[in-house]
Enzyme design. Structure first.
Site, PDB file in Angstrom:
ATOM      1  N   PRO A 257      -4.722   7.946   1.195  1.00 17.11           N
ATOM      2  CA  PRO A 257      -3.681   8.651   1.955  1.00 17.11           C
ATOM      3  C   PRO A 257      -2.577   7.662   2.316  1.00 17.11           C
ATOM      4  O   PRO A 257      -2.856   6.603   2.894  1.00 17.11           O
ATOM      5  CB  PRO A 257      -4.422   9.154   3.197  1.00 17.11           C
ATOM      6  CG  PRO A 257      -5.609   8.247   3.330  1.00 17.11           C
ATOM      7  CD  PRO A 257      -5.978   7.809   1.956  1.00 17.11           C
TER       8      PRO A 257
ATOM      9  N   MET B 202       1.345   7.486   4.025  1.00 16.48           N
ATOM     10  CA  MET B 202       2.427   8.172   4.712  1.00 16.48           C
ATOM     11  C   MET B 202       3.712   8.106   3.896  1.00 16.48           C
ATOM     12  O   MET B 202       4.059   7.052   3.345  1.00 16.48           O
ATOM     13  CB  MET B 202       2.654   7.563   6.091  1.00 16.48           C
ATOM     14  CG  MET B 202       1.501   7.773   7.063  1.00 16.48           C
ATOM     15  SD  MET B 202       1.148   9.512   7.394  1.00 16.48           S
ATOM     16  CE  MET B 202       2.641   9.994   8.263  1.00 16.48           C
TER      17      MET B 202
ATOM     18  N   CYS C 106      -5.092   2.981  10.490  1.00 22.61           N
ATOM     19  CA  CYS C 106      -3.643   2.788  10.562  1.00 22.61           C
ATOM     20  C   CYS C 106      -3.295   1.936  11.787  1.00 22.61           C
ATOM     21  O   CYS C 106      -3.718   2.243  12.901  1.00 22.61           O
ATOM     22  CB  CYS C 106      -2.928   4.134  10.648  1.00 22.61           C
ATOM     23  SG  CYS C 106      -1.128   3.980  10.690  1.00 22.61           S
TER      24      CYS C 106
ATOM     25  N   LYS D 155     -12.352   6.729   7.284  1.00 27.22           N
ATOM     26  CA  LYS D 155     -11.719   5.594   6.610  1.00 27.22           C
ATOM     27  C   LYS D 155     -11.418   4.551   7.677  1.00 27.22           C
ATOM     28  O   LYS D 155     -10.705   4.837   8.644  1.00 27.22           O
ATOM     29  CB  LYS D 155     -10.437   5.996   5.888  1.00 27.22           C
ATOM     30  CG  LYS D 155      -9.804   4.879   5.060  1.00 27.22           C
ATOM     31  CD  LYS D 155      -8.621   5.415   4.244  1.00 27.22           C
ATOM     32  CE  LYS D 155      -8.100   4.356   3.276  1.00 27.22           C
ATOM     33  NZ  LYS D 155      -7.381   3.261   3.936  1.00 27.22           N
TER      34      LYS D 155
ATOM     35  N   HIS E 210     -11.438  -0.051   4.090  1.00 26.87           N
ATOM     36  CA  HIS E 210     -10.293  -0.907   3.772  1.00 26.87           C
ATOM     37  C   HIS E 210     -10.711  -2.305   4.193  1.00 26.87           C
ATOM     38  O   HIS E 210     -10.768  -2.613   5.384  1.00 26.87           O
ATOM     39  CB  HIS E 210      -9.048  -0.441   4.514  1.00 26.87           C
ATOM     40  CG  HIS E 210      -7.814  -1.203   4.138  1.00 26.87           C
ATOM     41  ND1 HIS E 210      -6.549  -0.765   4.441  1.00 26.87           N
ATOM     42  CD2 HIS E 210      -7.635  -2.373   3.476  1.00 26.87           C
ATOM     43  CE1 HIS E 210      -5.655  -1.636   3.990  1.00 26.87           C
ATOM     44  NE2 HIS E 210      -6.301  -2.619   3.403  1.00 26.87           N
TER      45      HIS E 210
ATOM     46  N   ASN F 254     -11.512   0.024  -0.568  1.00 26.63           N
ATOM     47  CA  ASN F 254     -10.057   0.126  -0.595  1.00 26.63           C
ATOM     48  C   ASN F 254      -9.467  -1.231  -0.216  1.00 26.63           C
ATOM     49  O   ASN F 254     -10.041  -1.965   0.580  1.00 26.63           O
ATOM     50  CB  ASN F 254      -9.616   1.219   0.392  1.00 26.63           C
ATOM     51  CG  ASN F 254      -8.118   1.309   0.567  1.00 26.63           C
ATOM     52  OD1 ASN F 254      -7.626   1.300   1.689  1.00 26.63           O
ATOM     53  ND2 ASN F 254      -7.367   1.396  -0.513  1.00 26.63           N
ATOM     54  N   GLY F 255      -8.314  -1.545  -0.807  1.00 30.05           N
ATOM     55  CA  GLY F 255      -7.607  -2.760  -0.433  1.00 30.05           C
ATOM     56  C   GLY F 255      -7.457  -3.740  -1.583  1.00 30.05           C
ATOM     57  O   GLY F 255      -8.451  -4.260  -2.100  1.00 30.05           O
ATOM     58  N   GLY F 256      -6.214  -3.974  -2.013  1.00 26.11           N
ATOM     59  CA  GLY F 256      -5.940  -5.011  -3.001  1.00 26.11           C
ATOM     60  C   GLY F 256      -6.372  -4.718  -4.414  1.00 26.11           C
ATOM     61  O   GLY F 256      -6.348  -5.617  -5.269  1.00 26.11           O
TER      62      GLY F 256
ATOM     63  N   ARG G 151      -1.211   1.478  -3.032  1.00 25.19           N
ATOM     64  CA  ARG G 151       0.128   1.228  -3.574  1.00 25.19           C
ATOM     65  C   ARG G 151       0.135   1.085  -5.089  1.00 25.19           C
ATOM     66  O   ARG G 151       1.097   1.479  -5.748  1.00 25.19           O
ATOM     67  CB  ARG G 151       0.708  -0.022  -2.911  1.00 25.19           C
ATOM     68  CG  ARG G 151       1.099   0.182  -1.455  1.00 25.19           C
ATOM     69  CD  ARG G 151       1.309  -1.139  -0.750  1.00 25.19           C
ATOM     70  NE  ARG G 151       0.061  -1.880  -0.640  1.00 25.19           N
ATOM     71  CZ  ARG G 151      -0.021  -3.189  -0.460  1.00 25.19           C
ATOM     72  NH1 ARG G 151       1.070  -3.920  -0.394  1.00 25.19           N
ATOM     73  NH2 ARG G 151      -1.197  -3.781  -0.341  1.00 25.19           N
TER      74      ARG G 151
END
Length: 338
Positions: free
Chosen positions: A22, A24, A105, A144, A176, A216-218, A239
């Site tokens: 997800p 934003m 977040c 998450k 994450h 999640n992450g990188g 991303r």
């Protein structure tokens, strides 16, 4: 929560192998339809929506989705168990396959509202929220989270946080794998500066083999994703899936054995959706902003982005502009081999 059938449970597990985070301002309805074409089996997540907005806001705008997007999860923000339960019921009524609680977040606005990453310091409250949602719906309620916040450096505290949510009814956790810094770092810096600790996610999975753990992450390359096989149950791209969306298609093909399609063919499959939205009054720019990275690193990719960026905002812009941009990729790079 009603126990899923074996077939449904298997399908759910399969969809966790690859998912899109997800994000934003990014993972809106148009983006998700595009990502679904790229990765038919991936699990997709909405942008975070606060529980109050779900209850009191424009639900068609906030919750509406194309049927082809499923399996689809709604990510909720909030920290009031009753409000989250009400929002989860609404999500289920709208046809979502999962509700995911944001505990990661780090933005100032989120902190001021007592939700997001700061909830890592309130595991009992999060468990109350999860339990309330689980009691209200029959779809999975997941979490998450980060590894911790600020200078938290105790694996046992992170693991205890996860255990409380699982005990409250969460059947899966997305990790994450870095801390969130609540002061001194922007949300963008929070995705890059705190060091990644994949080993915490690996250890969590090793010590709790029955708990599905998504990392999640990188994760920004095929090699990075393949390195996670056998260590966690799935990977969540953020991303990288947005800026280089063809990576999603490549990963889906590797996981399923399906043949690779060309970038051009994948984008042309989006045409019916684009033309339907244009007929409803949507502007082309709101859709094409999500496809600018499709030819990332490819011959003609820069011209592709330029044509769409400069032309999609103009009144009357339609699918012909997309074909114009595609023509440049075919001219400069030749038609891709399938």
């Amino acid at each position: 929560m009603t126990q899923p059938t074996a077939t449904a449970a298997s399908r759910y597990a399969d969809s966790l192998r690859l998912s899109v985070a997800p994000m934003m301002d990014w993972t809106d309805r148009h983006c998700r339809v595009f990502h679904r074409l790229l990765a038919p089996g991936a699990r997709l997540y909405t942008e975070m929506v606060h529980a109050n907005a779900v209850i009191h806001g424009d639900r068609q705008r906030l919750l509406g989705f194309d049927p082809g997007e499923t399996p689809l999860a709604l990510q909720l923000g909030g920290s009031d168990p009753a409000l989250l339960a009400q929002a989860a019921r609404i999500a289920q009524d709208w046809g979502y396959d999962e509700v995911n609680l944001n505990c990661g977040c780090p933005s100032d606005r989120v902190q001021a509202g007592r939700f997001g990453a700061c909830l890592m310091r309130e595991p009992a409250l999060v468990a109350d929220c999860v339990a309330a949602m689980v009691a209200a719906v029959d779809i999975p309620v997941t979490v998450k989270c980060r590894l911790g916040v600020d200078d938290d450096n105790e694996y046992d505290a992170f693991a205890a946080f996860v255990d409380q949510q699982v005990a409250a009814g969460a059947p899966m956790v997305v990790v994450h794998a870095r801390n969130a810094w609540l002061k001194g770092l922007s949300p963008k810096e929070n995705r890059e500066v705190p060091p990644l600790r994949y080993d915490w996610a690996y250890r969590l999975k090793q010590e709790r083999p029955g708990l599905p753990v998504v990392l999640n992450g990188g994760l920004a390359s095929i090699e990075a994703v393949q390195a996670q096989q056998g260590k966690v149950d799935g990977v969540m791209l953020g991303r990288a899936a947005y800026h280089d969306p063809y990576l999603l298609h490549q990963l889906e093909a590797l996981q399923t054995g399906a043949p690779l399609q060309t970038r051009q063919a994948l984008l042309r499959a989006l045409r019916p959706y684009v033309e339907a939205r244009l007929a409803e009054g949507s502007a082309l720019k709101h859709i094409t902003r999500h496809i600018l990275g499709l030819f990332h690193g490819q011959p003609g990719g820069r011209a592709f982005r330029q044509i769409l960026s400069e032309g999609a905002h103009r009144p009357g812009a339609d699918w012909s502009l997309v074909e114009q941009a595609l023509a440049v990729t075919e001219r400069d790079g030749g038609r891709e081999a399938a």
